[in-house]
Motif scaffolding. Structure first.
Motif, PDB file in Angstrom:
ATOM      1  N   GLU A 136      43.380 154.781 152.187  1.00  0.00           N
ATOM      2  CA  GLU A 136      43.178 154.305 153.550  1.00  0.00           C
ATOM      3  C   GLU A 136      41.722 154.500 153.960  1.00  0.00           C
ATOM      4  OE1 GLU A 136      45.310 152.760 155.451  1.00  0.00           O
ATOM      5  OE2 GLU A 136      46.787 152.800 153.842  1.00  0.00           O
ATOM      6  N   PRO A 137      41.302 153.744 154.946  1.00  0.00           N
ATOM      7  CA  PRO A 137      39.898 153.833 155.349  1.00  0.00           C
ATOM      8  C   PRO A 137      39.495 155.170 155.932  1.00  0.00           C
ATOM      9  CG  PRO A 137      40.923 151.808 156.182  1.00  0.00           C
ATOM     10  CD  PRO A 137      41.992 152.645 155.618  1.00  0.00           C
ATOM     11  N   GLY A 138      40.440 156.122 156.002  1.00  0.00           N
ATOM     12  CA  GLY A 138      40.058 157.401 156.587  1.00  0.00           C
ATOM     13  C   GLY A 138      39.005 158.120 155.784  1.00  0.00           C
ATOM     14  N   GLY A 139      38.889 157.832 154.467  1.00  0.00           N
ATOM     15  CA  GLY A 139      37.907 158.522 153.661  1.00  0.00           C
ATOM     16  C   GLY A 139      36.540 157.893 153.674  1.00  0.00           C
ATOM     17  N   GLN A 140      36.342 156.809 154.421  1.00  0.00           N
ATOM     18  CA  GLN A 140      35.050 156.166 154.444  1.00  0.00           C
ATOM     19  C   GLN A 140      34.104 156.923 155.359  1.00  0.00           C
ATOM     20  OE1 GLN A 140      35.677 152.137 155.560  1.00  0.00           O
ATOM     21  NE2 GLN A 140      36.792 151.597 153.708  1.00  0.00           N
ATOM     22  N   LEU A 141      32.849 156.566 155.252  1.00  0.00           N
ATOM     23  CA  LEU A 141      31.842 157.192 156.093  1.00  0.00           C
ATOM     24  C   LEU A 141      32.103 156.882 157.551  1.00  0.00           C
ATOM     25  CD1 LEU A 141      28.540 156.525 154.140  1.00  0.00           C
ATOM     26  CD2 LEU A 141      29.717 158.693 154.445  1.00  0.00           C
ATOM     27  N   PRO A 142      31.907 157.821 158.454  1.00  0.00           N
ATOM     28  CA  PRO A 142      32.109 157.532 159.873  1.00  0.00           C
ATOM     29  C   PRO A 142      31.092 156.507 160.354  1.00  0.00           C
ATOM     30  CG  PRO A 142      31.032 159.664 159.588  1.00  0.00           C
ATOM     31  CD  PRO A 142      31.443 159.197 158.225  1.00  0.00           C
ATOM     32  N   THR A 143      31.543 155.622 161.234  1.00  0.00           N
ATOM     33  CA  THR A 143      30.659 154.608 161.791  1.00  0.00           C
ATOM     34  C   THR A 143      29.675 155.255 162.755  1.00  0.00           C
ATOM     35  OG1 THR A 143      32.429 153.004 161.621  1.00  0.00           O
ATOM     36  CG2 THR A 143      30.575 152.428 163.051  1.00  0.00           C
ATOM     37  N   ALA A 144      28.404 154.901 162.625  1.00  0.00           N
ATOM     38  CA  ALA A 144      27.384 155.469 163.493  1.00  0.00           C
ATOM     39  C   ALA A 144      27.575 154.941 164.905  1.00  0.00           C
ATOM     40  CB  ALA A 144      25.989 155.084 162.985  1.00  0.00           C
TER      41      ALA A 144
ATOM     42  N   ARG B  18      16.432 163.271 154.655  1.00  0.00           N
ATOM     43  CA  ARG B  18      17.451 164.217 155.136  1.00  0.00           C
ATOM     44  C   ARG B  18      18.475 163.509 156.021  1.00  0.00           C
ATOM     45  NH1 ARG B  18      12.907 167.718 155.595  1.00  0.00           N
ATOM     46  NH2 ARG B  18      12.693 167.202 157.811  1.00  0.00           N
ATOM     47  N   ARG B  19      18.004 162.581 156.846  1.00  0.00           N
ATOM     48  CA  ARG B  19      18.942 161.841 157.692  1.00  0.00           C
ATOM     49  C   ARG B  19      19.904 161.005 156.862  1.00  0.00           C
ATOM     50  NH1 ARG B  19      15.248 159.410 162.671  1.00  0.00           N
ATOM     51  NH2 ARG B  19      15.107 161.343 163.890  1.00  0.00           N
ATOM     52  N   TYR B  20      19.414 160.443 155.775  1.00  0.00           N
ATOM     53  CA  TYR B  20      20.298 159.661 154.913  1.00  0.00           C
ATOM     54  C   TYR B  20      21.322 160.544 154.205  1.00  0.00           C
ATOM     55  CZ  TYR B  20      21.836 156.542 151.186  1.00  0.00           C
ATOM     56  OH  TYR B  20      22.594 155.794 150.333  1.00  0.00           O
ATOM     57  N   LEU B  21      20.942 161.792 153.908  1.00  0.00           N
ATOM     58  CA  LEU B  21      21.843 162.683 153.178  1.00  0.00           C
ATOM     59  C   LEU B  21      22.868 163.355 154.070  1.00  0.00           C
ATOM     60  CD1 LEU B  21      19.334 164.456 150.741  1.00  0.00           C
ATOM     61  CD2 LEU B  21      20.831 162.506 150.270  1.00  0.00           C
ATOM     62  N   GLU B  22      22.661 163.412 155.381  1.00  0.00           N
ATOM     63  CA  GLU B  22      23.577 164.128 156.272  1.00  0.00           C
ATOM     64  C   GLU B  22      24.997 163.590 156.211  1.00  0.00           C
ATOM     65  OE1 GLU B  22      21.863 164.033 160.130  1.00  0.00           O
ATOM     66  OE2 GLU B  22      20.319 165.526 159.676  1.00  0.00           O
ATOM     67  N   PRO B  23      25.215 162.262 156.337  1.00  0.00           N
ATOM     68  CA  PRO B  23      26.622 161.805 156.214  1.00  0.00           C
ATOM     69  C   PRO B  23      27.181 161.982 154.810  1.00  0.00           C
ATOM     70  CG  PRO B  23      25.126 159.927 156.380  1.00  0.00           C
ATOM     71  CD  PRO B  23      24.314 161.150 156.676  1.00  0.00           C
ATOM     72  N   LEU B  24      26.313 162.019 153.782  1.00  0.00           N
ATOM     73  CA  LEU B  24      26.819 162.250 152.422  1.00  0.00           C
ATOM     74  C   LEU B  24      27.342 163.664 152.266  1.00  0.00           C
ATOM     75  CD1 LEU B  24      24.121 160.432 150.237  1.00  0.00           C
ATOM     76  CD2 LEU B  24      26.223 159.517 151.225  1.00  0.00           C
ATOM     77  N   ARG B  25      26.698 164.629 152.935  1.00  0.00           N
ATOM     78  CA  ARG B  25      27.179 166.024 152.854  1.00  0.00           C
ATOM     79  C   ARG B  25      28.546 166.155 153.500  1.00  0.00           C
ATOM     80  NH1 ARG B  25      22.812 168.931 151.185  1.00  0.00           N
ATOM     81  NH2 ARG B  25      20.741 168.076 151.693  1.00  0.00           N
ATOM     82  N   ALA B  26      28.767 165.382 154.596  1.00  0.00           N
ATOM     83  CA  ALA B  26      30.063 165.466 155.273  1.00  0.00           C
ATOM     84  C   ALA B  26      31.143 164.708 154.511  1.00  0.00           C
ATOM     85  CB  ALA B  26      29.946 164.918 156.700  1.00  0.00           C
ATOM     86  N   HIS B  27      30.737 163.629 153.824  1.00  0.00           N
ATOM     87  CA  HIS B  27      31.728 162.786 153.152  1.00  0.00           C
ATOM     88  C   HIS B  27      31.945 163.186 151.704  1.00  0.00           C
ATOM     89  CE1 HIS B  27      33.007 159.062 151.000  1.00  0.00           C
ATOM     90  NE2 HIS B  27      33.836 158.983 152.010  1.00  0.00           N
ATOM     91  N   GLY B  28      30.871 163.605 151.057  1.00  0.00           N
ATOM     92  CA  GLY B  28      30.982 164.053 149.678  1.00  0.00           C
ATOM     93  C   GLY B  28      30.451 163.061 148.669  1.00  0.00           C
TER      94      GLY B  28
END
Length: 429
Positions: free
Chosen positions: A220-228, A328-338
């Motif tokens: 399900e789309p729950g694992g996708q990156l959160p929308t900004a 760093r800004r590009y990596l922030e959502p990657l740290r939360a998402h994995g």
């Protein structure tokens, strides 16, 4: 018979064997015996060598004048110094100003185009003799009355080759009603490119690649990156677009809407031509210096490298010129998402697509050709536009004027509203 005296004159002459030449000349001064003569003494002149008050020989003056006409001030001074006939920029400019302007003569085919004295503020018109390809006059503006006065004072013009500005058309009709008005090939192609760009902008929703359908059995789309969250600029754009559309739906003219909302007419026209807010959002996307390196960042992140400083150092070696903060800004959502989310490539801009359509096919890269073919497959109007542009290029380059009426009929049948100003036929007078 009465020699009053003698004095020494120094004249610069053309260089000989790479060496500057100076002539020291002893000149006699004569006395006039007539009692009523206002000039009592006269200096002796030597034909083809001296002229009154001149410090250059005629040969050197002609040489410097030719340099001034070709290069004017500083460039001419550098060239004259290398030729061992040094002259200052002011001397060359004075020689240029003293050169008499050639008369226009009898001009049969006249070229008319505008140019900028100061871009965006003050424009003038340049007139050329199309037979000799040389300018004959410069007008202080680009008004119809100014061109008409010039044509009335220079009868004999039979053909006027101009751009498609209405002021030049009116001035030509008033000043030379018997002359045939034509458009040159450069302006025709330039106007066609503008019409193609308007058509591409109208169909800009066809430029992005469609989103791929979700794969079978995908989570399900729950694992996708959160929308900004939407930025304040995007919110303001959405509010303005909604307000403009409401005013236009009430029947207001675009100029009135621009006055009410305090926007420029071009902005209102852009909002009115957009079929949805998504078109405007796509056009507002700005390129980031990190865009060419995002695939590399994703691969390094999946390989286990999560240090922003180390990644910035690696990107520097690849030509990245942005700041570590952007990384760093590009990596922030990657740290939360994995893991990084799959990204679709940035869509082509309307100006790029216009260039691909109007450029010679041999000058378009293979990857751009594939991208253009995919866009044309999604948009039949752009595909038809590209076919018509190719046909017009063959007419223009091959000088097949007899095929123009057939091409105009094909354009009218294609129903491309944004090309109306280019291809509409003149109303019979």
């Amino acid at each position: 018979a009465r020699v009053h005296g003698r004095y020494l004159r120094s004249l610069a002459d053309a260089a000989v064997a790479g060496r500057p030449v100076r002539i020291q000349l002893q000149v006699r001064r004569f006395v006039c015996a007539a009692p009523g003569c206002l000039r009592r003494t006269f200096a002796e002149q030597f034909p083809n060598l001296t002229t009154p008050h001149a410090r250059y020989s005629p040969v050197l003056r002609e040489t410097l004048t030719a340099i001034a006409v070709a290069l004017a001030g500083r460039p001419g001074a550098r060239l004259s110094s290398s030729m061992m006939i040094p002259a200052s920029r002011d001397t060359l400019l004075n020689l240029l100003r003293a050169t008499p302007e050639p008369g226009a003569g009898d001009v049969i085919v006249l070229g008319v185009d505008d140019f900028a004295f100061r871009k965006g503020r003050q424009y003038g018109s340049i007139l050329l003799d199309m037979h000799t390809r040389r300018p004959v006059d410069v007008l202080p503006d680009r008004e119809a009355a100014t061109l008409a006065r010039w044509l009335q004072s220079h009868p004999g013009v039979e053909i006027i080759c101009r751009d498609r500005a209405g002021a030049y058309a009116e001035g030509a009709r008033t000043g030379a009603p018997h002359a045939i008005q034509v458009a040159d090939r450069w302006h025709l192609w330039h106007n066609l490119c503008e019409a193609v760009h308007r058509t591409v902008v109208q169909h800009r929703t066809c430029l992005p690649e469609p989103a791929p359908p979700p794969a079978a059995g995908s989570p399900e789309p729950g694992g996708q990156l959160p929308t900004a969250p939407e930025t304040p600029a995007a919110t303001r754009l959405r509010e303005r677009y909604t307000a403009v559309r409401e005013h236009l739906d009430k029947g207001m003219q675009r100029q009135v809407v621009a006055s009410i909302m305090g926007l420029s007419p071009d902005t209102v026209a852009r909002y009115a031509d957009a079929t949805s807010i998504d078109q405007l959002m796509i056009s507002r996307r700005r390129r980031s210096p990190l865009d060419p390196h995002k695939d590399y960042l994703d691969a390094r992140w999946n390989a286990g490298c999560t240090d922003a400083e180390q990644l910035t150092t690696e990107l520097r070696a690849r030509g990245y010129q942005g700041s570590p903060r952007t990384v760093r800004r590009y990596l922030e959502p990657l740290r939360a998402h994995g893991s990084p989310a799959a990204r679709t490539p940035a869509p082509a801009k309307p100006r790029q697509v216009t260039g691909w359509i109007t450029r010679h096919p041999d000058d378009v890269r293979d990857d751009h050709k594939q991208q253009l073919e995919a866009i044309q497959a999604r948009c039949p109007q752009l595909e038809r536009t590209a076919e018509l542009v190719a046909d017009f290029a063959k007419i223009l380059c091959g000088l097949h004027g007899h095929r123009l009426d057939t091409w105009l009929t094909a354009v009218e049948a294609a129903d491309l509203p944004r090309t109306t100003h280019f291809h509409r036929r003149p109303t019979p007078r």
